[in-house]
Design an enzyme around this catalytic site. Structure first.
Site, PDB file in Angstrom:
ATOM      1  N   GLY A 278       0.770  -1.233   0.000  1.00 53.97           N
ATOM      2  CA  GLY A 278       0.000   0.000   0.000  1.00 53.97           C
ATOM      3  C   GLY A 278       0.799   1.279   0.000  1.00 53.97           C
ATOM      4  O   GLY A 278       0.220   2.357   0.062  1.00 53.97           O
ATOM      5  N   GLU A 320       4.395  -6.261   1.658  1.00 60.67           N
ATOM      6  CA  GLU A 320       3.990  -6.691   0.316  1.00 60.67           C
ATOM      7  C   GLU A 320       3.821  -5.516  -0.634  1.00 60.67           C
ATOM      8  O   GLU A 320       2.717  -5.246  -1.111  1.00 60.67           O
ATOM      9  CB  GLU A 320       2.662  -7.454   0.417  1.00 60.67           C
ATOM     10  CG  GLU A 320       2.759  -8.693   1.258  1.00 60.67           C
ATOM     11  CD  GLU A 320       1.402  -9.322   1.572  1.00 60.67           C
ATOM     12  OE1 GLU A 320       1.376 -10.524   1.866  1.00 60.67           O
ATOM     13  OE2 GLU A 320       0.383  -8.609   1.514  1.00 60.67           O
ATOM     14  N   PRO A 321       4.893  -4.787  -0.929  1.00 56.71           N
ATOM     15  CA  PRO A 321       4.746  -3.653  -1.854  1.00 56.71           C
ATOM     16  C   PRO A 321       4.562  -4.130  -3.294  1.00 56.71           C
ATOM     17  O   PRO A 321       5.275  -5.029  -3.749  1.00 56.71           O
ATOM     18  CB  PRO A 321       6.083  -2.914  -1.710  1.00 56.71           C
ATOM     19  CG  PRO A 321       7.065  -3.993  -1.338  1.00 56.71           C
ATOM     20  CD  PRO A 321       6.296  -4.990  -0.514  1.00 56.71           C
ATOM     21  N   GLY A 322       3.607  -3.558  -3.983  1.00 63.46           N
ATOM     22  CA  GLY A 322       3.432  -3.855  -5.405  1.00 63.46           C
ATOM     23  C   GLY A 322       3.711  -2.589  -6.186  1.00 63.46           C
ATOM     24  O   GLY A 322       4.743  -2.416  -6.846  1.00 63.46           O
ATOM     25  N   ARG A 323       2.778  -1.617  -6.029  1.00 62.99           N
ATOM     26  CA  ARG A 323       2.876  -0.343  -6.729  1.00 62.99           C
ATOM     27  C   ARG A 323       4.227   0.344  -6.509  1.00 62.99           C
ATOM     28  O   ARG A 323       4.813   0.881  -7.446  1.00 62.99           O
ATOM     29  CB  ARG A 323       1.758   0.564  -6.220  1.00 62.99           C
ATOM     30  CG  ARG A 323       1.614   1.872  -6.970  1.00 62.99           C
ATOM     31  CD  ARG A 323       0.699   2.852  -6.208  1.00 62.99           C
ATOM     32  NE  ARG A 323      -0.443   2.221  -5.596  1.00 62.99           N
ATOM     33  CZ  ARG A 323      -1.654   2.168  -6.133  1.00 62.99           C
ATOM     34  NH1 ARG A 323      -1.890   2.720  -7.295  1.00 62.99           N
ATOM     35  NH2 ARG A 323      -2.646   1.576  -5.501  1.00 62.99           N
ATOM     36  N   ARG A 360      -7.591   3.228 -14.487  1.00 60.98           N
ATOM     37  CA  ARG A 360      -7.488   3.825 -13.150  1.00 60.98           C
ATOM     38  C   ARG A 360      -8.106   5.224 -13.082  1.00 60.98           C
ATOM     39  O   ARG A 360      -8.659   5.610 -12.069  1.00 60.98           O
ATOM     40  CB  ARG A 360      -6.036   3.840 -12.668  1.00 60.98           C
ATOM     41  CG  ARG A 360      -5.445   2.424 -12.500  1.00 60.98           C
ATOM     42  CD  ARG A 360      -4.134   2.425 -11.739  1.00 60.98           C
ATOM     43  NE  ARG A 360      -4.310   2.782 -10.353  1.00 60.98           N
ATOM     44  CZ  ARG A 360      -4.107   3.966  -9.848  1.00 60.98           C
ATOM     45  NH1 ARG A 360      -3.644   4.947 -10.625  1.00 60.98           N
ATOM     46  NH2 ARG A 360      -4.339   4.207  -8.580  1.00 60.98           N
ATOM     47  N   TYR A 364     -10.924   5.264 -10.463  1.00 60.32           N
ATOM     48  CA  TYR A 364     -10.568   5.867  -9.162  1.00 60.32           C
ATOM     49  C   TYR A 364     -10.384   7.374  -9.239  1.00 60.32           C
ATOM     50  O   TYR A 364      -9.897   7.969  -8.274  1.00 60.32           O
ATOM     51  CB  TYR A 364      -9.235   5.290  -8.643  1.00 60.32           C
ATOM     52  CG  TYR A 364      -9.109   3.797  -8.681  1.00 60.32           C
ATOM     53  CD1 TYR A 364      -9.948   2.982  -7.931  1.00 60.32           C
ATOM     54  CD2 TYR A 364      -8.123   3.183  -9.457  1.00 60.32           C
ATOM     55  CE1 TYR A 364      -9.810   1.608  -7.959  1.00 60.32           C
ATOM     56  CE2 TYR A 364      -7.978   1.804  -9.480  1.00 60.32           C
ATOM     57  CZ  TYR A 364      -8.820   1.027  -8.729  1.00 60.32           C
ATOM     58  OH  TYR A 364      -8.680  -0.334  -8.753  1.00 60.32           O
ATOM     59  N   CYS A 391     -15.652   3.942 -26.998  1.00 55.69           N
ATOM     60  CA  CYS A 391     -16.978   4.542 -27.155  1.00 55.69           C
ATOM     61  C   CYS A 391     -17.584   4.823 -25.807  1.00 55.69           C
ATOM     62  O   CYS A 391     -18.546   4.175 -25.393  1.00 55.69           O
ATOM     63  CB  CYS A 391     -17.861   3.607 -27.967  1.00 55.69           C
ATOM     64  SG  CYS A 391     -17.323   3.581 -29.653  1.00 55.69           S
ATOM     65  N   GLU A 392     -17.013   5.770 -25.121  1.00 56.25           N
ATOM     66  CA  GLU A 392     -17.495   6.109 -23.789  1.00 56.25           C
ATOM     67  C   GLU A 392     -16.883   7.445 -23.406  1.00 56.25           C
ATOM     68  O   GLU A 392     -15.665   7.621 -23.513  1.00 56.25           O
ATOM     69  CB  GLU A 392     -17.043   5.001 -22.831  1.00 56.25           C
ATOM     70  CG  GLU A 392     -17.549   5.216 -21.457  1.00 56.25           C
ATOM     71  CD  GLU A 392     -17.657   3.919 -20.656  1.00 56.25           C
ATOM     72  OE1 GLU A 392     -17.856   2.836 -21.244  1.00 56.25           O
ATOM     73  OE2 GLU A 392     -17.542   4.021 -19.440  1.00 56.25           O
TER      74      GLU A 392
HETATM   75  N1  LLP Z   1      -1.021  -7.040  -0.176  1.00 56.58           N
HETATM   76  C1  LLP Z   1      -2.353  -7.205  -0.216  1.00 56.58           C
HETATM   77  C2  LLP Z   1      -2.977  -8.174   0.657  1.00 56.58           C
HETATM   78  C3  LLP Z   1      -3.120  -6.431  -1.109  1.00 56.58           C
HETATM   79  O1  LLP Z   1      -4.430  -6.597  -1.139  1.00 56.58           O
HETATM   80  C4  LLP Z   1      -2.481  -5.504  -1.950  1.00 56.58           C
HETATM   81  C5  LLP Z   1      -3.239  -4.704  -2.902  1.00 56.58           C
HETATM   82  C6  LLP Z   1      -1.084  -5.374  -1.881  1.00 56.58           C
HETATM   83  C7  LLP Z   1      -0.394  -6.163  -0.970  1.00 56.58           C
HETATM   84  C8  LLP Z   1      -0.300  -4.448  -2.749  1.00 56.58           C
HETATM   85  O2  LLP Z   1      -0.674  -3.112  -2.618  1.00 56.58           O
HETATM   86  P1  LLP Z   1       0.217  -1.964  -3.309  1.00 56.58           P
HETATM   87  O3  LLP Z   1       1.543  -1.935  -2.587  1.00 56.58           O
HETATM   88  O4  LLP Z   1       0.398  -2.318  -4.736  1.00 56.58           O
HETATM   89  O5  LLP Z   1      -0.591  -0.731  -3.112  1.00 56.58           O
HETATM   90  N2  LLP Z   1      -6.217  -1.560  -8.354  1.00 56.58           N
HETATM   91  C9  LLP Z   1      -5.932  -0.570  -7.326  1.00 56.58           C
HETATM   92  C10 LLP Z   1      -5.096  -1.135  -6.214  1.00 56.58           C
HETATM   93  C11 LLP Z   1      -5.697  -2.357  -5.574  1.00 56.58           C
HETATM   94  C12 LLP Z   1      -4.810  -2.910  -4.516  1.00 56.58           C
HETATM   95  C13 LLP Z   1      -5.320  -4.218  -4.024  1.00 56.58           C
HETATM   96  N3  LLP Z   1      -4.496  -4.825  -3.062  1.00 56.58           N
HETATM   97  C14 LLP Z   1      -5.247   0.630  -7.980  1.00 56.58           C
HETATM   98  O6  LLP Z   1      -5.040   0.600  -9.188  1.00 56.58           O
HETATM   99  O7  LLP Z   1      -4.933   1.594  -7.316  1.00 56.58           O
END
Ligand code: LLP
Length: 463
Positions: A278, A320-323, A360, A364, A391-392
């Site tokens: 997050g 758990e960083p993704g973004r 996004r 959002y 088309c939106e």
């Molecule tokens: N761990 C868990 C359990 C999660 O549910 C998530 C994201 C992450 C880690 C990774 O979060 P991050 O570090 O990437 O923020 N589609 C949305 C974001 C949905 C996130 C869902 N869970 C967007 O585009 O902003």
């Protein structure tokens, strides 16, 4: 966000329309390193380059739209997280942000673990050779087949999300003669987003088992009794695109409270806590994300302090960083198709992609930046809305931004910070074909996810 005009004033508008936009940068050709991947710059002709390759060359070879990913930057950021958390903690990259086999290999090489949340992500991870014990398996409704596959493969942890799942995973493990390491995902009553967090009443959601009413304690009680489960810890994820650490502070306080209750009731000190992902990134120059080492220090201090207060051994932390890893490493390259000035409003710039490659903004109300990439320009800034070809009317990529007033069809523009949740949430709306992901490193480019073709679309249409 401020709302002010450039001294010269935007073209086509004496009065700026409503919107959340900042004044145009003094130099529209400048590329703010906060929002662009590390190796992005401009060459002597003013063309944007990444990894030493000009975007004009990338567009010619791979077409547009395309996601262009800076591999060196991805590896740098992954390594920075790994180094910041050291050997006493684990970093699980959240594959939902963007996953491909190349990415899995980079993570493996850089020493990161991987969080997957579906059978498809698990299959991708395993097929690229990620050791199963470094995979965490998430999801609020894993199917029996997904659970069996994960247990059979020997994933390092399954994160349990409901009472039904406690029984299902225990059953699957016992039938396979295994003891599956699990964490229990709890809802701590905190929901955090950019710049703020709310610490009440956010248990009204589908994820996790609520802490406040004793359900989480009951989940631990039941799981500890099952032979097929090895309860290694507690998991909490409070939200996404967060800059403020105080939400994590409340979450850690509440999770440690549960660890203490578990110790008092069962005489067991659970060894791990996972604080989820997050952490926010910069989509525009107004965003100020924290560095991984600051985040690691803050989280470790919070957990250590809470555990000292509860007289508990400090558990192993994981995140758990993704973004925060993949988000800033890619940009989307588009070709401008039409430029439509609306007197007194703004100029609509249509590109050859749209909500099918970046949902996004529509979903959002996300903010993005944009730059003219195939050349520089000294023309005065014009207020634009970058829209797609779907088309939106909600098909918006960048809601409000400034581009040079001489922008014309055929120009290439680039939208930075699209590495996370763009390709992974892309669709075939209007039978658009999802763009490729092109990884660039040290002057070489290669496709890591290829562009879809009409053949791909028609292959699924078996009617
Ligand atoms: N761990 C868990 C359990 C999660 O549910 C998530 C994201 C992450 C880690 C990774 O979060 P991050 O570090 O990437 O923020 N589609 C949305 C974001 C949905 C996130 C869902 N869970 C967007 O585009 O902003």
């Amino acid at each position: 966000m401020s709302r002010s005009a450039h001294p010269a004033g935007p073209r086509h508008a004496d009065v700026l329309p409503e919107g959340h936009y900042t004044a145009p940068a003094d130099d529209l050709n400048a590329l703010d390193p906060k929002v662009w991947a590390h190796t992005v710059g401009r060459d002597a002709d003013g063309v944007v380059t990444v990894g030493g390759i000009a975007v004009t060359q990338l567009a010619e070879e791979y077409g547009t739209p395309a996601y262009i990913l800076d591999e060196a930057d991805f590896r740098d950021r992954a390594r920075a997280w790994r180094t910041a958390f050291g050997t006493d903690a684990d970093v699980f990259y959240a594959g939902k942000a963007f996953l491909s086999r190349a990415v899995v290999r980079w993570l493996d090489e850089e020493g990161l673990n991987l969080d997957v949340c579906s059978g498809g992500e698990l299959a991708t991870a395993l097929s690229a050779g990620m050791p199963a014990e470094r995979i965490a398996f998430h999801g609020n409704n894993k199917s029996p087949e997904e659970i069996e596959r994960a247990v059979r493969a020997g994933v390092g942890r399954i994160v349990l999300d409901s009472f039904q799942e406690i029984v299902r995973v225990a059953h699957a493990a016992e039938s396979l003669g295994k003891r599956q390491p699990v964490q229990i995902r709890v809802t701590v009553g905190v929901e955090a987003h950019t710049h703020e967090f709310i610490a009440t009443a956010h248990e009204d959601q589908k994820f996790g088992i609520p802490l406040a009413d004793g359900q989480a304690a009951e989940a631990v009680r039941r799981a500890l009794q099952l032979d097929g489960l090895d309860v290694i810890g507690i998991h909490s994820h409070i939200g996404s695109q967060i800059f403020d650490m105080s939400g994590f502070e409340v979450a850690a306080h509440r999770v440690v409270g549960l660890l203490k209750d578990v110790r008092d009731e069962h005489g067991v000190e659970l060894a791990e806590i996972d604080l989820g992902g997050g952490l926010g990134i910069a989509y525009t120059s107004d965003d100020d994300p924290r560095e991984p080492h600051e985040i690691a220090k803050a989280l470790s201090e919070i957990v250590t302090r809470e555990c000292e207060g509860a007289r508990l051994r400090t558990p192993r932390i994981s995140v758990e960083p993704g973004r925060a890893i993949v988000g800033p490493t890619a940009f989307t390259l588009y070709e401008v198709g039409t430029v439509k000035p609306l007197e007194g409003l703004r100029t609509y710039v249509s590109v050859d992609g749209g909500m099918s490659d970046n949902i996004r903004t529509a979903l959002y109300d996300a903010e993005y930046s944009v730059a003219l990439a195939s050349r520089t320009s000294d023309a005065e800034p014009m207020l634009v809305r970058v829209v797609g070809k779907h088309c939106e009317s909600g098909d918006i990529v960048v809601k409000d931004a400034f581009l040079p007033g001489d922008l014309a069809p055929g120009d290439l523009i680039a939208v930075p910070a699209t590495g996370a949740y763009c390709r992974s949430m892309a669709s075939n709306y209007n039978h658009a074909m999802r763009p490729p992901v092109v990884a660039v490193r040290d002057g070489a480019a290669r496709v890591i996810v290829r562009r879809e073709t009409e053949e791909d679309l028609l292959r699924l249409d078996v009617g």
